[in-house]
Design a protein around this motif. Structure first.
Motif, PDB file in Angstrom:
ATOM      1  N   LYS A  13      -8.816   1.764   2.389  1.00 13.36           N
ATOM      2  CA  LYS A  13      -9.841   2.801   2.440  1.00 13.36           C
ATOM      3  C   LYS A  13     -10.330   3.034   3.866  1.00 13.36           C
ATOM      4  O   LYS A  13     -10.551   4.167   4.291  1.00 13.36           O
ATOM      5  CB  LYS A  13     -11.025   2.405   1.555  1.00 13.36           C
ATOM      6  CG  LYS A  13     -12.132   3.449   1.502  1.00 13.36           C
ATOM      7  CD  LYS A  13     -13.274   2.992   0.596  1.00 13.36           C
ATOM      8  CE  LYS A  13     -12.840   2.978  -0.852  1.00 13.36           C
ATOM      9  NZ  LYS A  13     -13.981   2.689  -1.767  1.00 13.36           N
ATOM     10  N   ALA A  14     -10.481   1.962   4.629  1.00 18.39           N
ATOM     11  CA  ALA A  14     -11.031   2.087   5.981  1.00 18.39           C
ATOM     12  C   ALA A  14     -10.019   2.666   6.967  1.00 18.39           C
ATOM     13  O   ALA A  14     -10.411   3.242   7.989  1.00 18.39           O
ATOM     14  CB  ALA A  14     -11.498   0.716   6.478  1.00 18.39           C
ATOM     15  N   ASN A  15      -8.731   2.535   6.672  1.00 17.13           N
ATOM     16  CA  ASN A  15      -7.702   2.937   7.631  1.00 17.13           C
ATOM     17  C   ASN A  15      -6.645   3.819   6.956  1.00 17.13           C
ATOM     18  O   ASN A  15      -5.448   3.568   7.071  1.00 17.13           O
ATOM     19  CB  ASN A  15      -7.035   1.692   8.237  1.00 17.13           C
ATOM     20  CG  ASN A  15      -8.038   0.772   8.893  1.00 17.13           C
ATOM     21  OD1 ASN A  15      -8.583   1.074   9.937  1.00 17.13           O
ATOM     22  ND2 ASN A  15      -8.292  -0.369   8.268  1.00 17.13           N
TER      23      ASN A  15
ATOM     24  N   LEU B 158       9.896  -2.375  11.255  1.00 12.34           N
ATOM     25  CA  LEU B 158       8.939  -2.677  10.195  1.00 12.34           C
ATOM     26  C   LEU B 158       7.585  -2.015  10.427  1.00 12.34           C
ATOM     27  O   LEU B 158       6.734  -2.015   9.537  1.00 12.34           O
ATOM     28  CB  LEU B 158       8.738  -4.198  10.089  1.00 12.34           C
ATOM     29  CG  LEU B 158       9.977  -5.024   9.716  1.00 12.34           C
ATOM     30  CD1 LEU B 158       9.645  -6.513   9.760  1.00 12.34           C
ATOM     31  CD2 LEU B 158      10.492  -4.626   8.338  1.00 12.34           C
ATOM     32  N   LYS B 159       7.380  -1.448  11.605  1.00 12.21           N
ATOM     33  CA  LYS B 159       6.100  -0.811  11.883  1.00 12.21           C
ATOM     34  C   LYS B 159       5.932   0.464  11.056  1.00 12.21           C
ATOM     35  O   LYS B 159       6.895   1.050  10.592  1.00 12.21           O
ATOM     36  CB  LYS B 159       5.998  -0.466  13.382  1.00 12.21           C
ATOM     37  CG  LYS B 159       5.883  -1.674  14.287  1.00 12.21           C
ATOM     38  CD  LYS B 159       5.712  -1.246  15.747  1.00 12.21           C
ATOM     39  CE  LYS B 159       5.574  -2.443  16.678  1.00 12.21           C
ATOM     40  NZ  LYS B 159       5.374  -2.035  18.093  1.00 12.21           N
ATOM     41  N   GLY B 160       4.699   0.880  10.902  1.00 17.13           N
ATOM     42  CA  GLY B 160       4.404   2.108  10.182  1.00 17.13           C
ATOM     43  C   GLY B 160       3.849   1.879   8.786  1.00 17.13           C
ATOM     44  O   GLY B 160       3.334   2.808   8.156  1.00 17.13           O
ATOM     45  N   GLN B 161       3.945   0.639   8.273  1.00 17.48           N
ATOM     46  CA  GLN B 161       3.416   0.283   6.964  1.00 17.48           C
ATOM     47  C   GLN B 161       2.614  -1.013   7.086  1.00 17.48           C
ATOM     48  O   GLN B 161       2.847  -1.825   7.993  1.00 17.48           O
ATOM     49  CB  GLN B 161       4.545   0.047   5.960  1.00 17.48           C
ATOM     50  CG  GLN B 161       5.312   1.285   5.575  1.00 17.48           C
ATOM     51  CD  GLN B 161       4.548   2.135   4.582  1.00 17.48           C
ATOM     52  OE1 GLN B 161       3.756   2.991   4.975  1.00 17.48           O
ATOM     53  NE2 GLN B 161       4.778   1.916   3.300  1.00 17.48           N
ATOM     54  N   TRP B 162       1.678  -1.205   6.145  1.00 22.35           N
ATOM     55  CA  TRP B 162       1.071  -2.519   6.015  1.00 22.35           C
ATOM     56  C   TRP B 162       2.118  -3.477   5.472  1.00 22.35           C
ATOM     57  O   TRP B 162       2.907  -3.101   4.593  1.00 22.35           O
ATOM     58  CB  TRP B 162      -0.116  -2.468   5.052  1.00 22.35           C
ATOM     59  CG  TRP B 162      -1.283  -1.695   5.587  1.00 22.35           C
ATOM     60  CD1 TRP B 162      -1.534  -0.362   5.445  1.00 22.35           C
ATOM     61  CD2 TRP B 162      -2.366  -2.212   6.366  1.00 22.35           C
ATOM     62  NE1 TRP B 162      -2.689  -0.011   6.077  1.00 22.35           N
ATOM     63  CE2 TRP B 162      -3.231  -1.133   6.648  1.00 22.35           C
ATOM     64  CE3 TRP B 162      -2.691  -3.477   6.845  1.00 22.35           C
ATOM     65  CZ2 TRP B 162      -4.397  -1.287   7.398  1.00 22.35           C
ATOM     66  CZ3 TRP B 162      -3.854  -3.637   7.587  1.00 22.35           C
ATOM     67  CH2 TRP B 162      -4.696  -2.554   7.866  1.00 22.35           C
ATOM     68  N   LEU B 163       2.162  -4.686   5.979  1.00 19.05           N
ATOM     69  CA  LEU B 163       3.127  -5.689   5.530  1.00 19.05           C
ATOM     70  C   LEU B 163       2.395  -6.876   4.923  1.00 19.05           C
ATOM     71  O   LEU B 163       1.521  -7.475   5.567  1.00 19.05           O
ATOM     72  CB  LEU B 163       3.995  -6.183   6.696  1.00 19.05           C
ATOM     73  CG  LEU B 163       4.716  -5.132   7.544  1.00 19.05           C
ATOM     74  CD1 LEU B 163       5.479  -5.812   8.685  1.00 19.05           C
ATOM     75  CD2 LEU B 163       5.650  -4.282   6.697  1.00 19.05           C
ATOM     76  N   LEU B 164       2.734  -7.211   3.690  1.00 25.85           N
ATOM     77  CA  LEU B 164       2.251  -8.445   3.072  1.00 25.85           C
ATOM     78  C   LEU B 164       3.421  -9.419   3.111  1.00 25.85           C
ATOM     79  O   LEU B 164       4.404  -9.253   2.393  1.00 25.85           O
ATOM     80  CB  LEU B 164       1.792  -8.188   1.641  1.00 25.85           C
ATOM     81  CG  LEU B 164       1.115  -9.369   0.930  1.00 25.85           C
ATOM     82  CD1 LEU B 164      -0.147  -9.813   1.670  1.00 25.85           C
ATOM     83  CD2 LEU B 164       0.772  -9.008  -0.514  1.00 25.85           C
ATOM     84  N   VAL B 165       3.302 -10.415   3.990  1.00 29.74           N
ATOM     85  CA  VAL B 165       4.438 -11.260   4.347  1.00 29.74           C
ATOM     86  C   VAL B 165       4.296 -12.640   3.717  1.00 29.74           C
ATOM     87  O   VAL B 165       3.223 -13.264   3.768  1.00 29.74           O
ATOM     88  CB  VAL B 165       4.534 -11.409   5.882  1.00 29.74           C
ATOM     89  CG1 VAL B 165       5.714 -12.301   6.273  1.00 29.74           C
ATOM     90  CG2 VAL B 165       4.652 -10.037   6.549  1.00 29.74           C
TER      91      VAL B 165
ATOM     92  N   LEU C 175      -7.365  -5.991   0.571  1.00 27.58           N
ATOM     93  CA  LEU C 175      -6.365  -4.946   0.809  1.00 27.58           C
ATOM     94  C   LEU C 175      -6.937  -3.567   0.491  1.00 27.58           C
ATOM     95  O   LEU C 175      -6.727  -2.616   1.253  1.00 27.58           O
ATOM     96  CB  LEU C 175      -5.119  -5.212  -0.035  1.00 27.58           C
ATOM     97  CG  LEU C 175      -4.254  -6.408   0.365  1.00 27.58           C
ATOM     98  CD1 LEU C 175      -3.145  -6.615  -0.655  1.00 27.58           C
ATOM     99  CD2 LEU C 175      -3.667  -6.236   1.753  1.00 27.58           C
ATOM    100  N   SER C 176      -7.667  -3.458  -0.607  1.00 24.24           N
ATOM    101  CA  SER C 176      -8.234  -2.166  -0.993  1.00 24.24           C
ATOM    102  C   SER C 176      -9.218  -1.669   0.057  1.00 24.24           C
ATOM    103  O   SER C 176      -9.241  -0.475   0.394  1.00 24.24           O
ATOM    104  CB  SER C 176      -8.941  -2.284  -2.350  1.00 24.24           C
ATOM    105  OG  SER C 176      -8.013  -2.581  -3.372  1.00 24.24           O
TER     106      SER C 176
ATOM    107  N   VAL D 180       0.008  -7.870   8.085  1.00 23.71           N
ATOM    108  CA  VAL D 180       0.335  -7.203   9.349  1.00 23.71           C
ATOM    109  C   VAL D 180      -0.021  -5.729   9.199  1.00 23.71           C
ATOM    110  O   VAL D 180       0.351  -5.094   8.204  1.00 23.71           O
ATOM    111  CB  VAL D 180       1.832  -7.371   9.688  1.00 23.71           C
ATOM    112  CG1 VAL D 180       2.181  -6.650  10.994  1.00 23.71           C
ATOM    113  CG2 VAL D 180       2.179  -8.859   9.789  1.00 23.71           C
ATOM    114  N   ASP D 181      -0.727  -5.175  10.180  1.00 21.42           N
ATOM    115  CA  ASP D 181      -1.129  -3.772  10.061  1.00 21.42           C
ATOM    116  C   ASP D 181       0.011  -2.835  10.481  1.00 21.42           C
ATOM    117  O   ASP D 181       1.037  -3.294  11.003  1.00 21.42           O
ATOM    118  CB  ASP D 181      -2.427  -3.502  10.839  1.00 21.42           C
ATOM    119  CG  ASP D 181      -2.259  -3.505  12.353  1.00 21.42           C
ATOM    120  OD1 ASP D 181      -1.131  -3.266  12.863  1.00 21.42           O
ATOM    121  OD2 ASP D 181      -3.254  -3.727  13.066  1.00 21.42           O
TER     122      ASP D 181
END
Length: 234
Positions: A224-226, A105-112, A219-220, A196-197
């Motif tokens: 933008k920051a990352n 699951l790593k590599g993406q932002w996760l909204l759990v 989230l926005s 989760v980042d």
């Protein structure tokens, strides 16, 4: 006596230092006036520079040192952050009962979101909000994966499945999941969205019954920051 010089020696001949001092060693009136004007001109330039730069300096201090209330995040930052457990510590299975490594699951932002398989009205609302807030991210939506973690063996109702397209649905035990995620005091795990980042770190928890416009704002800002943290959309 005739032929002798009867006149007394002059002060210059005697070597009088007062007379020998050149009058040219003192500045003339025009030179002194010019020096004074130069000093006044420099002072005026410094004053103008200070007036012009004060707003800029003040804005930098305000933005970087004195944090405005308007910049406060809506979600609760998790400090210290919680790293994603090892695969053995959090066993996951998909809806076909096939094991899936949590590290995948790593590599993406996760909204759990977390809920039982039966999915009551509150769960359905969470799944709907989860879809909607991702869509509002526009071009950044492919950087966020929707994840539903089911904490029991209850089957997912067929009526829910069309809305789950694009959602990663996995099963795990509530006991194992509690080693990673935790709710606010007095709330169940299912009350919140968990963010989760891309490195697999749980770093934010959104309030129960969230204001989704504020969730979207957080989230926005994070997108933008990352913008170089995550991989291309899955």
């Amino acid at each position: 006596m005739s032929g002798s010089n009867s006149s007394a020696p002059s002060a210059a001949e005697r070597g009088d230092p007062l007379v020998q001092m050149s009058v040219h060693s003192l500045p003339s009136a025009p030179q002194a006036e010019l020096s004074q004007r130069t000093r006044l001109g420099r002072l005026k330039m410094l004053l103008v520079w200070a007036i012009c730069t004060t707003p800029v300096v003040a804005s930098y201090l305000t933005y970087y040192v004195i944090r405005p209330e308007g910049r406060a995040n809506y979600g609760t930052l998790i400090l210290p952050t919680h790293d994603m457990p090892a695969d053995a510590a959090l066993p996951l299975k998909d809806l076909q009962n096939q094991p899936l490594a949590v590290s995948s699951l790593k590599g993406q932002w996760l909204l759990v979101t977390v809920a039982a398989g039966a999915c009551d009205a509150a769960c359905e609302q969470h799944l709907y909000y989860q879809r909607q807030v991702r869509e509002t991210l526009g071009r950044d939506k492919d950087r966020v994966d929707r994840v539903w973690l089911i904490t029991d063996g209850a089957p997912v109702r067929d009526a829910l499945k069309p809305g789950l397209e694009g959602t990663t649905v996995l099963r795990t035990s509530q006991g194992d999941l509690a080693k990673w995620l935790s709710p606010e005091a007095g709330q169940p795990l299912s009350a919140h969205f968990y963010l989760v980042d891309p490195k697999g770190t749980w770093m934010m928890r959104f309030p129960a019954q969230p204001d989704m416009s504020k969730v979207k704002r957080d989230l926005s800002r994070l997108m933008k920051a990352n913008d170089s943290w995550d991989d291309a959309g899955r």
